[in-house]
Design a protein around this motif. Sequence first.
Motif, PDB file in Angstrom:
ATOM      1  N   ASN A  40       0.814  -1.220   0.000  1.00  0.00           N
ATOM      2  CA  ASN A  40       0.000   0.000   0.000  1.00  0.00           C
ATOM      3  C   ASN A  40       0.846   1.268   0.000  1.00  0.00           C
ATOM      4  OD1 ASN A  40      -2.441  -1.510   0.267  1.00  0.00           O
ATOM      5  ND2 ASN A  40      -1.955  -1.780   2.435  1.00  0.00           N
ATOM      6  N   LEU A  41       2.151   1.101   0.082  1.00  0.00           N
ATOM      7  CA  LEU A  41       3.061   2.234   0.223  1.00  0.00           C
ATOM      8  C   LEU A  41       3.522   2.720  -1.151  1.00  0.00           C
ATOM      9  CD1 LEU A  41       4.501   3.854   2.473  1.00  0.00           C
ATOM     10  CD2 LEU A  41       6.337   2.184   2.378  1.00  0.00           C
ATOM     11  N   ALA A  42       3.217   3.977  -1.465  1.00  0.00           N
ATOM     12  CA  ALA A  42       3.601   4.541  -2.758  1.00  0.00           C
ATOM     13  C   ALA A  42       4.703   5.588  -2.627  1.00  0.00           C
ATOM     14  CB  ALA A  42       2.385   5.171  -3.437  1.00  0.00           C
ATOM     15  N   TRP A  43       4.746   6.252  -1.479  1.00  0.00           N
ATOM     16  CA  TRP A  43       5.666   7.377  -1.347  1.00  0.00           C
ATOM     17  C   TRP A  43       6.076   7.535   0.107  1.00  0.00           C
ATOM     18  CZ3 TRP A  43       3.665  13.027  -1.106  1.00  0.00           C
ATOM     19  CH2 TRP A  43       4.734  13.920  -1.133  1.00  0.00           C
ATOM     20  N   LEU A  44       7.358   7.720   0.328  1.00  0.00           N
ATOM     21  CA  LEU A  44       7.896   7.983   1.659  1.00  0.00           C
ATOM     22  C   LEU A  44       8.609   9.328   1.606  1.00  0.00           C
ATOM     23  CD1 LEU A  44       8.575   6.901   4.561  1.00  0.00           C
ATOM     24  CD2 LEU A  44      10.717   6.077   3.572  1.00  0.00           C
ATOM     25  N   HIS A  45       8.185  10.256   2.436  1.00  0.00           N
ATOM     26  CA  HIS A  45       8.850  11.559   2.520  1.00  0.00           C
ATOM     27  C   HIS A  45       9.462  11.685   3.901  1.00  0.00           C
ATOM     28  CE1 HIS A  45       9.816  15.708   1.783  1.00  0.00           C
ATOM     29  NE2 HIS A  45       9.309  16.003   2.961  1.00  0.00           N
ATOM     30  N   THR A 105      18.051   7.212   8.600  1.00  0.00           N
ATOM     31  CA  THR A 105      17.300   7.758   7.467  1.00  0.00           C
ATOM     32  C   THR A 105      17.798   7.142   6.160  1.00  0.00           C
ATOM     33  OG1 THR A 105      16.855   9.834   8.609  1.00  0.00           O
ATOM     34  CG2 THR A 105      16.756   9.873   6.206  1.00  0.00           C
ATOM     35  N   ALA A 106      19.112   7.085   5.993  1.00  0.00           N
ATOM     36  CA  ALA A 106      19.692   6.513   4.769  1.00  0.00           C
ATOM     37  C   ALA A 106      19.321   5.039   4.628  1.00  0.00           C
ATOM     38  CB  ALA A 106      21.207   6.692   4.774  1.00  0.00           C
ATOM     39  N   VAL A 107      19.353   4.309   5.726  1.00  0.00           N
ATOM     40  CA  VAL A 107      18.989   2.886   5.696  1.00  0.00           C
ATOM     41  C   VAL A 107      17.527   2.722   5.288  1.00  0.00           C
ATOM     42  CG1 VAL A 107      18.624   0.844   7.155  1.00  0.00           C
ATOM     43  CG2 VAL A 107      20.762   2.132   7.327  1.00  0.00           C
ATOM     44  N   LEU A 108      16.645   3.503   5.894  1.00  0.00           N
ATOM     45  CA  LEU A 108      15.217   3.422   5.557  1.00  0.00           C
ATOM     46  C   LEU A 108      14.973   3.744   4.086  1.00  0.00           C
ATOM     47  CD1 LEU A 108      13.413   5.002   8.635  1.00  0.00           C
ATOM     48  CD2 LEU A 108      13.280   2.629   7.870  1.00  0.00           C
ATOM     49  N   VAL A 109      15.608   4.793   3.600  1.00  0.00           N
ATOM     50  CA  VAL A 109      15.432   5.180   2.195  1.00  0.00           C
ATOM     51  C   VAL A 109      15.912   4.065   1.270  1.00  0.00           C
ATOM     52  CG1 VAL A 109      16.243   6.765   0.394  1.00  0.00           C
ATOM     53  CG2 VAL A 109      15.442   7.664   2.583  1.00  0.00           C
ATOM     54  N   ARG A 110      17.070   3.483   1.559  1.00  0.00           N
ATOM     55  CA  ARG A 110      17.574   2.375   0.721  1.00  0.00           C
ATOM     56  C   ARG A 110      16.623   1.190   0.736  1.00  0.00           C
ATOM     57  NH1 ARG A 110      22.695   3.973   2.600  1.00  0.00           N
ATOM     58  NH2 ARG A 110      22.653   2.462   4.264  1.00  0.00           N
ATOM     59  N   CYS A 119      10.926   7.797  -2.810  1.00  0.00           N
ATOM     60  CA  CYS A 119      11.347   8.444  -1.560  1.00  0.00           C
ATOM     61  C   CYS A 119      11.803   9.865  -1.861  1.00  0.00           C
ATOM     62  CB  CYS A 119      12.498   7.682  -0.924  1.00  0.00           C
ATOM     63  SG  CYS A 119      12.072   6.040  -0.377  1.00  0.00           S
ATOM     64  N   THR A 120      11.357  10.792  -1.045  1.00  0.00           N
ATOM     65  CA  THR A 120      11.824  12.171  -1.131  1.00  0.00           C
ATOM     66  C   THR A 120      12.268  12.592   0.257  1.00  0.00           C
ATOM     67  OG1 THR A 120       9.581  13.032  -0.780  1.00  0.00           O
ATOM     68  CG2 THR A 120      10.322  12.794  -3.065  1.00  0.00           C
ATOM     69  N   MET A 121      13.145  13.600   0.266  1.00  0.00           N
ATOM     70  CA  MET A 121      13.672  14.063   1.539  1.00  0.00           C
ATOM     71  C   MET A 121      13.798  15.575   1.514  1.00  0.00           C
ATOM     72  SD  MET A 121      17.178  12.863   3.432  1.00  0.00           S
ATOM     73  CE  MET A 121      16.956  11.273   2.704  1.00  0.00           C
ATOM     74  N   ARG A 122      13.375  16.206   2.582  1.00  0.00           N
ATOM     75  CA  ARG A 122      13.563  17.649   2.712  1.00  0.00           C
ATOM     76  C   ARG A 122      14.930  17.888   3.323  1.00  0.00           C
ATOM     77  NH1 ARG A 122      11.342  20.526   7.582  1.00  0.00           N
ATOM     78  NH2 ARG A 122      13.427  20.028   8.233  1.00  0.00           N
ATOM     79  N   ILE A 123      15.786  18.509   2.531  1.00  0.00           N
ATOM     80  CA  ILE A 123      17.100  18.917   3.024  1.00  0.00           C
ATOM     81  C   ILE A 123      17.239  20.384   2.687  1.00  0.00           C
ATOM     82  CG2 ILE A 123      19.588  18.659   2.837  1.00  0.00           C
ATOM     83  CD1 ILE A 123      19.174  15.781   2.001  1.00  0.00           C
ATOM     84  N   ARG A 124      17.389  21.200   3.678  1.00  0.00           N
ATOM     85  CA  ARG A 124      17.541  22.629   3.441  1.00  0.00           C
ATOM     86  C   ARG A 124      18.879  22.902   2.780  1.00  0.00           C
ATOM     87  NH1 ARG A 124      14.546  25.517   8.413  1.00  0.00           N
ATOM     88  NH2 ARG A 124      12.910  23.966   8.590  1.00  0.00           N
ATOM     89  N   SER A 132      26.498  14.017   5.368  1.00  0.00           N
ATOM     90  CA  SER A 132      26.182  13.366   6.635  1.00  0.00           C
ATOM     91  C   SER A 132      25.219  12.199   6.502  1.00  0.00           C
ATOM     92  CB  SER A 132      25.559  14.386   7.597  1.00  0.00           C
ATOM     93  OG  SER A 132      26.351  15.514   7.717  1.00  0.00           O
ATOM     94  N   LEU A 133      24.686  11.974   5.312  1.00  0.00           N
ATOM     95  CA  LEU A 133      23.581  11.029   5.182  1.00  0.00           C
ATOM     96  C   LEU A 133      23.984   9.588   4.909  1.00  0.00           C
ATOM     97  CD1 LEU A 133      20.873  13.213   3.485  1.00  0.00           C
ATOM     98  CD2 LEU A 133      20.891  12.305   5.790  1.00  0.00           C
ATOM     99  N   TYR A 134      25.264   9.296   4.869  1.00  0.00           N
ATOM    100  CA  TYR A 134      25.712   7.917   4.740  1.00  0.00           C
ATOM    101  C   TYR A 134      25.159   7.227   3.498  1.00  0.00           C
ATOM    102  CZ  TYR A 134      26.995   8.365   9.674  1.00  0.00           C
ATOM    103  OH  TYR A 134      27.531   8.776  10.851  1.00  0.00           O
TER     104      TYR A 134
END
Length: 135
Positions: A40-45, A105-110, A119-124, A132-134
Amino acid sequence: SVAVDKTTQRSQGSKIFVCDVTNEGDLNMLKSFLSAERDNLAWLHIAPACGTASRAREKPNRTLEKAGYTVPKPCRSEQFPLGIPGLEGLDKACTEAANLLYKVTAVLVREVSAWGVVCTMRIRQTAFLEGSLYC
């Protein structure tokens, strides 16, 4: 949609799935939830906290200093994105905690990306997160 955060303090009327991903038990619970909802998962932000990575720490604030306030000092740099050598006290503890958050965060995204989930990520742009995100 489901919002996940370690606290409900920043929620604005939304229900929050309280989960501190730097805690192994909470992280495993989140991974189990995501795995169960995989179809059911289409997008992870993800929007990791960036307080210790903020370039705003580089800017002097003479007004606050003159008023007697402690002004945050830089915790990271281009040369040392995981933490400037010699950090002490709260700055060191917060930087190490943030590094763990970025690693998780990097592990989850991978993992989620491997399922075909976007997957999208807010990085200012004003943060030292890229190094720093490994990833």
